[in-house]
Design a protein around this motif. Structure first.
Motif, short mmCIF file in Angstrom:
data_model
loop_
_atom_site.label_atom_id
_atom_site.label_comp_id
_atom_site.label_asym_id
_atom_site.label_seq_id
_atom_site.Cartn_x
_atom_site.Cartn_y
_atom_site.Cartn_z
N UNK A 1 0.79 -1.23 0.00
CA UNK A 1 0.00 0.00 0.00
C UNK A 1 0.82 1.28 0.00
N UNK A 2 0.09 2.40 -0.08
CA UNK A 2 0.73 3.73 -0.18
C UNK A 2 -0.02 4.75 0.66
N UNK A 3 0.69 5.81 1.04
CA UNK A 3 0.08 6.94 1.75
C UNK A 3 0.55 8.24 1.10
N UNK A 4 -0.40 9.11 0.77
CA UNK A 4 -0.11 10.44 0.24
C UNK A 4 -0.61 11.47 1.24
N UNK A 5 0.24 12.44 1.54
CA UNK A 5 -0.15 13.50 2.48
C UNK A 5 0.12 14.85 1.82
N UNK A 6 -0.93 15.65 1.72
CA UNK A 6 -0.85 16.95 1.04
C UNK A 6 -1.18 18.06 2.05
N UNK A 7 -0.42 19.13 2.00
CA UNK A 7 -0.72 20.32 2.81
C UNK A 7 -0.79 21.52 1.87
N UNK A 8 -1.92 22.25 1.93
CA UNK A 8 -2.11 23.41 1.06
C UNK A 8 -2.52 24.61 1.92
N UNK A 9 -1.73 25.69 1.91
CA UNK A 9 -2.12 26.90 2.65
C UNK A 9 -3.23 27.64 1.91
N UNK A 10 -4.30 28.00 2.62
CA UNK A 10 -5.45 28.65 1.99
C UNK A 10 -5.80 29.94 2.73
N UNK A 11 -6.26 30.91 1.98
CA UNK A 11 -6.66 32.19 2.54
C UNK A 11 -8.15 32.16 2.88
N UNK A 12 -8.49 32.47 4.12
CA UNK A 12 -9.89 32.49 4.54
C UNK A 12 -10.65 33.57 3.78
N UNK A 13 -11.95 33.30 3.56
CA UNK A 13 -12.78 34.24 2.81
C UNK A 13 -14.18 34.25 3.40
N UNK A 14 -14.90 35.38 3.30
CA UNK A 14 -16.28 35.44 3.81
C UNK A 14 -17.21 34.62 2.92
N UNK A 15 -18.27 34.13 3.50
CA UNK A 15 -19.25 33.37 2.73
C UNK A 15 -19.97 34.30 1.77
N UNK A 16 -19.98 33.99 0.47
CA UNK A 16 -20.64 34.87 -0.51
C UNK A 16 -22.16 34.75 -0.43
N UNK A 17 -22.82 35.75 -0.96
CA UNK A 17 -24.28 35.70 -1.01
C UNK A 17 -24.71 34.61 -1.99
N UNK A 18 -25.69 33.85 -1.55
CA UNK A 18 -26.14 32.70 -2.36
C UNK A 18 -26.83 33.17 -3.63
N UNK A 19 -26.52 32.48 -4.73
CA UNK A 19 -27.20 32.73 -6.00
C UNK A 19 -27.87 31.44 -6.43
#
Length: 670
Positions: A517-535
């Motif tokens: 078997x195998x294991x993949x581990x990913x780390x991605x830095x993300x910028x927080x954002x406000x929830x947009x108005x629903x369309x």
């Protein structure tokens, strides 16, 4: 005989001159590309000079000069890479002087680089319209150009050496070149101080001929040197010899030795000559050989890729063709539906393959980019989970998941590419797992005010050796030799995943043991954002867009039917124009609220048509011009916007995307 074999047979001939090799290569190129004119040029400032030519046109001869701006090669040199076009009259360069004066329709050429400068070009052309040039043709002309660069660099190096020898009337006076003399009557040797410095010996020491020979590495080169001395004494001929040597202080160097006879009364009294350290030249020569080998290897890999892609694409194409043929003759509606559903699945597989190839092409051209939106990553991962369940069920293996994310985890990211990364990792794990299961873990850690997203994918599949892990992210590699043939695929997926992760400033780690078997581990830095108005997008049942006057500009009959069928679900019956020129005529006669414009068409392309329509004021201010294209990269988007297009409808057409565009057009229509 393969291209590489024929190419090698030409350039490796030792009994013909470089000029003869170049002429043979030009003839070979004319045959490969099916063109009429072949030229090797030298470009100095704005002057284009023919050095070698193969053509039936008697006016094209070596040393003919032209204004560089009047040749197609000006575009090749500006792009600094190989360029081609097979129908100049139907392209953006139809007004180029080379076309208006000589009517050259077809052209393929590449810049020739000598050392660190651009020397000129090798190019092939014809007055006829040729078949479209392929990626292999580009590789061929680049290989021609690279070999010419190496050969011209070698010739320049040889010319420099010969010029040096001609100026050595008194070799003692030439800086950094040592001189030597052998008295043929008593075998006494004289070395100048420069020669002694080259060998690292004391300036007060005078070696004998036998001691000189001992500085030369290997018995083979020693015998060559002694033979040259003996032959020169007997026949009176000058000679040149290159050989490796070890200095007194154990340095490894290469020397170029030139010898001539000094005669008196018809007899040889002395041999005189020069010695020069050519270690840098030899190393450069070896480097050029390595680069040539690398280019040939790349050409072989490209050929293997084409064969692999051809195989992988024929499978779903065969499915689509066969299933649709079966559906035509099938009397039972249920089986017709089943055949069509399976054909649609084959189209999804084919689309996935095409997307992989396009993504890899963007990576090769440094054109892969991200499109950022406010996205709920929790929703993205749950979408992947649902797809993964289906994939695992089909293979009858277990799929488990653990998602530790806030319910409304909104960030600024490219949701399509993030989905692509996770989906590829999970589908790969399922693909290479025949028993046991696959686990997906997703969790986040706060990094105020932003977050780090962690994705882990574990499987109990075939695993990988340390060698496979080392080459895992190399394109076209699929681990052990039997993996590609057993599991299929292009071998591009993981290289694209790694590129996307690094584009997002993230990292990926791999741990695996063969058959465990195998294991993949990913780390991605993300910028927080406000929830947009629903369309919300109304369903097609209550989505009546019949008030919209719509023009579809599309040259392909099948694509015309596809978008017309989609538009009919919104109660729209569009007008159709098969090219940009006819679209302009339609706009002169009718008023439209929406124009769906294909980007690439015969007669007139979509960008030109859009610019003309807007410049002439043929549409109302509210009219939305939508680009229909498979090219959705950032650069293409800029070109569409610059032409005046308002939005993009990607191909293959997605129904929800079309619905969003229609809804926007309804809002903007009075």
């Amino acid at each position: 005989m393969s291209f590489l074999r024929r190419f090698h047979n030409i350039v490796s001939q030792q009994n013909i001159s470089t000029t003869e090799k170049i002429q043979l290569l030009l003839k070979f190129g004319l045959e490969i590309f099916d063109l009429e004119i072949a030229i090797v040029s030298e470009v100095t400032d704005a002057t284009y000079t023919i050095l070698y030519v193969e053509s039936d046109n008697a006016e094209l001869t070596p040393q003919c000069k032209f204004d560089l701006q009047g040749t197609y090669c000006v575009h090749t040199l500006k792009a600094n890479k190989a360029l081609s076009f097979h129908h100049a009259g139907n392209s953006d360069i139809s007004k180029h002087p080379c076309y208006t004066q000589f009517q050259l329709e077809s052209y393929i050429g590449a810049p020739i680089r000598v050392a660190n400068r651009t020397f000129g070009t090798i190019n092939f052309s014809a007055a006829k319209v040729s078949q479209p040039f392929t990626a292999e043709h580009i590789d061929y002309v680049e290989l021609f150009a690279q070999w010419l660069g190496f050969e011209l660099a070698r010739i320049e190096s040889e010319v420099r050496l010969r010029n040096n020898y001609k100026t050595l009337k008194k070799v003692e006076q030439v800086a950094a070149i040592g001189s030597w003399r052998v008295n043929m009557s008593n075998q006494q040797v004289f070395w100048s101080n420069e020669t002694k410095k080259l060998h690292g010996i004391d300036l007060n020491t005078t070696p004998s001929l036998s001691e000189w020979v001992k500085f030369i590495d290997s018995e083979l080169y020693q015998q060559k040197f002694l033979h040259a001395v003996s032959h020169s004494k007997n026949d009176g001929e000058s000679w040149e010899l290159e050989f490796p040597a070890t200095t007194q202080d154990k340095r490894k160097i290469w020397l170029s030795c030139h010898g001539e006879v000094e005669s008196k009364d018809g007899g040889c009294i002395n041999l005189i000559g020069s010695l020069q350290d050519i270690t840098k030249d030899v190393l450069l020569r070896e480097k050029l050989k390595d680069q040539k080998l690398e280019a040939e290897t790349l050409l072989n890999e490209r050929s293997l890729l084409l064969a692999k892609i051809s195989h992988e694409m024929r499978t779903p194409l065969n499915g689509i063709n066969g299933l649709l043929l079966n559906a035509m003759d099938e009397p039972e509606q249920a089986k017709v539906t089943e055949n069509i559903q399976l054909a649609l699945r084959s189209t999804e597989i084919l689309t996935s393959l095409v997307n992989e190839i396009l993504d890899f092409s963007k990576i090769s051209q440094k054109g892969l980019s991200l499109t950022y939106h406010h996205s709920n990553i929790t929703r993205i991962i749950y979408d992947v989970v649902e797809l993964s369940k289906q994939l695992a069920n089909k293979k009858d293996i277990e799929f488990s998941y653990s998602i530790d994310l806030p319910p409304q985890c909104w960030v600024k990211c490219d949701p399509v590419r993030l989905n692509q990364i996770i989906t590829n990792l999970v589908s790969n794990a399922v693909k290479f797992t025949d028993s046991g299961g696959v686990e997906l873990r997703a969790y986040s850690k706060e990094r105020q005010p932003d977050i780090d997203l962690f994705i882990e994918v574990n499987d109990t599949g075939i695993g990988m050796s340390s060698t496979s892990i080392k080459h895992l992210f190399d394109p076209f590699k699929q681990g052990e030799n039997e993996v590609g043939s057993h599991f299929g695929g292009t071998g591009l997926g993981m290289s694209i995943v790694k590129e996307l992760i690094e584009l997002m400033q993230g990292t990926i780690e791999v741990h695996s043991i063969l058959k465990h078997g195998s294991q993949f581990k990913v780390c991605i830095p993300l910028t927080s954002a406000p929830e947009p108005k629903a369309k919300t997008l109304p369903s097609t049942k209550e989505f009546d867009a019949s008030k919209l006057a719509v023009l579809v500009v599309e040259d392909n009959d099948i694509n015309q039917k596809v978008i017309s069928a989609f538009l009919s679900k919104f109660n729209i019956t569009p007008d159709i124009a098969p090219n940009g020129k006819l679209a302009i005529q339609q706009c002169e006669q009718s008023t439209y609220d929406v124009i769906f414009m294909d980007s690439i068409m015969p007669v007139m392309d979509g960008l030109t048509a859009t610019s003309t329509i807007l410049d002439k004021g043929l549409v109302a201010e509210h009219c939305q011009i939508i680009a229909m294209t498979a090219n959705t990269d950032e650069l293409s988007q800029k070109h569409f916007a610059a032409a005046g297009m308002h939005d993009i409808l990607p191909k293959p057409i997605d129904f929800m995307t079309l619905g969003r565009i229609i809804a926007t057009c309804i809002e903007k229509t009075p």
